[in-house]
Write an enzyme that holds these catalytic residues in place. Structure first.
Site, PDB file in Angstrom:
ATOM      1  N   PHE A 122       0.825  -1.224   0.000  1.00  0.00           N
ATOM      2  CA  PHE A 122       0.000   0.000   0.000  1.00  0.00           C
ATOM      3  C   PHE A 122       0.854   1.267   0.000  1.00  0.00           C
ATOM      4  CE2 PHE A 122      -4.499  -0.795   1.942  1.00  0.00           C
ATOM      5  CZ  PHE A 122      -4.829  -1.524   0.821  1.00  0.00           C
ATOM      6  N   GLU A 123       0.275   2.354  -0.543  1.00  0.00           N
ATOM      7  CA  GLU A 123       0.849   3.712  -0.456  1.00  0.00           C
ATOM      8  C   GLU A 123       2.285   3.787  -0.967  1.00  0.00           C
ATOM      9  OE1 GLU A 123      -1.106   5.985   0.250  1.00  0.00           O
ATOM     10  OE2 GLU A 123      -2.695   5.147   1.471  1.00  0.00           O
ATOM     11  N   GLY A 124       2.590   3.029  -2.006  1.00  0.00           N
ATOM     12  CA  GLY A 124       3.950   2.948  -2.530  1.00  0.00           C
ATOM     13  C   GLY A 124       4.656   1.750  -1.925  1.00  0.00           C
TER      14      GLY A 124
END
Length: 566
Positions: free
Chosen positions: A383-385
């Site tokens: 997630f999120e990079g």
């Protein structure tokens, strides 16, 4: 952290450890009370995981509790919580159910964050009141089938409408959290260049579902199964001119600033999950017996519990140091938020793995919560990079300014008379690093050894940064083995900084004896970090790096592992 890459410990930024203001505390307590009632009355984690959705009753409960308005300013119907207060609410929710936490984080931290940061007054008046009430739920649409962490590689396009009254979107997005339930999307698309830009640029848009957005089916997932995760399709999707978010062609900045905030929500959720798992592990230590006594009495189990506690203490300290920096007005917290995301997701993965190990056989059974927590935790690493992308970012962004110093020095050496001031400044910086004049003055004496470790390691990171930059120059962008080690050193340095700051505050507030637990946790984390730091700083470049590249290259050529035992 950008100062750290220069060998500078900006002590005034991190001491004293930040706290919620007395004015906000009663507002936070009210939000936490409403959150706990909601969790008790509406949230059944087993049912959510089994049904793979949040029921209408759960969503209505979130509306009733005011959870959709937590970060929205009071002028628009929300509570206007600070970053620190919102993180505490996220921690509380994540400890009970990850799917509810992710749904709320997608709404606040990325879905509507662009509107808060870059929206016009008209856009805010139009959308924020409905977002605060939960009439609209927000989502963030950036990733595409061929562009996950590479935001610059998106292909969705936005063309000016023929009548000049807006934009027309074409393309698709994937893995959109809240994709099925959201009414407002922050969407990123390529726009034709203006004469000044010269090439297509990314622009952000606020897109209502009623504009003609279609979503695919809810994806079957490893973890956070109760979240709505879908693809989105845009076919002749009409977006009014007033719904462009920020400046034309500046959407990449919008995306990056939004994601910096989203990473902190993930870290806060990881704190809550770690605390819950440690309680589960300790309970299991007391109830499970082997050889006539509780397993918690055995040394290997004690080591697991202690390490889990120390890593979680560091994660909590890093997360709330960062939210405090933002609440104090820090304009650039990109490195700190990336560090919190990487350390948070990996600490949680470590904690959940060890908790399941302590649980033993029941940990692998679907009728116990351990395997659900394991599945949820694994998703955070992506997630999120992805953590690989973020490690590269931490290293390269941190080295950018020292690299610029070296470039200026190189220019000055070609013209030594004109560049005398630059050369003098650089020499002074180098002398300061050599003699370690930049010492911590405000850390409590009870933590002197740990403070010296931080001072020395900061100097070592600055030295290694300059060395690898001199050696590799622009090629450092491709040296990902080195980037990973540089990033890992920076992560532990931030952990040491945060724990020392927080423990110092607690000692000054309660006295050394009453703060014994905080001192021991800080010492424990420093002991763990010291071994990691010595290894990475001592072997920044290894002979086997090129060997591993060769082995991987052959695997790519041969499409897998070709050897067989006969």
């Amino acid at each position: 952290m950008k100062a750290v890459f220069h060998g500078v410990l900006a002590e005034e930024l991190v001491l004293p450890f930040p706290e919620i203001s007395s004015e906000e505390r009663p507002i936070l307590e009210g939000a936490l009370d409403a959150t706990r009632k909601f969790l008790h009355n509406y949230v059944d984690p087993v049912a959510i995981d089994r049904e793979q959705r949040l029921s209408p009753a759960v969503l209505d409960g979130m509306r009733e509790a005011g959870l959709f308005g937590l970060t929205i300013p009071p002028a628009f119907g929300g509570l206007g919580l600070s970053n620190t207060a919102f993180a505490q609410v996220m921690e509380e929710i994540a400890a009970v159910d990850g799917s509810v936490a992710v749904t709320l984080a997608a709404h606040h931290s990325i879905g509507l964050k662009g509107l808060l940061l870059f929206g016009t007054e008209w856009q805010k008046r139009r959308y924020l009141p409905r977002l605060a009430s939960g009439e609209l739920i927000a989502a963030f649409a950036l990733s595409e089938p061929g562009a996950g962490s590479d935001a610059a590689g998106i292909h969705t396009t936005a063309e000016l409408a023929e009548d000049g009254g807006g934009w027309v979107l074409h393309g698709s997005k994937v893995w959109v959290t809240n994709g099925e339930i959201a009414g407002l999307f922050t969407v990123f698309a390529r726009t034709r260049p203006t004469e000044q830009e010269g090439k297509p640029r990314i622009t952000a848009f606020l897109v209502e579902r009623s504009h003609g957005v279609r979503h695919g089916p809810n994806e079957a997932k490893l973890g956070f199964r109760g979240t709505s995760t879908t693809a989105l399709q845009f076919e002749h999707t009409r977006v009014p001119a007033g719904n462009m978010l920020g400046e034309r062609g500046r959407g990449f900045r919008v995306a990056m600033d939004v994601l910096n905030n989203g990473r902190l929500s993930l870290a806060a959720g990881a704190v809550g999950s770690c605390k819950k798992l440690i309680r589960m592990a300790v309970s299991r230590c007391n109830e499970r017996k082997a050889f006539g006594r509780p397993i918690g009495e055995f040394g290997m189990i004690r080591e697991k519990i202690a390490r889990m506690m120390c890593e979680t203490w560091a994660l909590e300290s890093m997360t709330y140091l960062t939210t405090g920096l933002i609440d104090a007005g820090a304009l650039d917290f990109s490195l700190e938020s990336a560090i919190c995301k990487v350390f948070g997701s990996e600490s949680l993965w470590y904690v959940v793995n060890e908790t399941l190990q302590i649980a033993a056989g029941i940990g692998c059974m679907a009728d116990h919560p351990y395997e659900r927590h394991l599945r949820d935790a694994r998703t955070n690493l992506v997630f999120e990079g992805t953590n690989e992308i973020l490690r590269a970012f931490i290293a390269l962004a941190g080295m950018q300014s020292p690299g610029a110093d070296l470039t200026e020095v190189a220019k000055a050496m070609r013209e030594p008379i004109k560049g005398f001031g630059i050369l003098s400044d650089f020499a002074v910086k180098q002398a300061k690093r050599s003699f370690r004049t930049n010492r911590l003055e405000r850390v409590h004496p009870a933590l002197k050894r740990e403070a010296v470790l931080l001072e020395q390691t900061t100097s070592d990171l600055a030295r290694e940064t300059l060395r690898v930059l001199r050696k590799h120059g622009k090629e450092i962008a491709e040296m990902q083995f080195v980037q990973k080690r540089i990033a890992d050193v920076a992560i532990d340095i931030y952990g040491l900084t945060a724990t020392l700051s927080r423990a110092t505050r607690d000692i000054e507030r309660k006295g050394e004896e009453a703060a014994r637990s905080e001192i021991e946790l800080t010492m424990g984390f420093a002991s763990i970090a010291e071994r990691r730091l010595a290894k990475r700083l001592g072997e920044m470049e290894r002979e086997e790096d090129e060997l591993f590249k060769t082995v991987a290259s052959k695997a790519y050529q041969e499409r897998g592992y070709r050897f067989m035992i006969r």
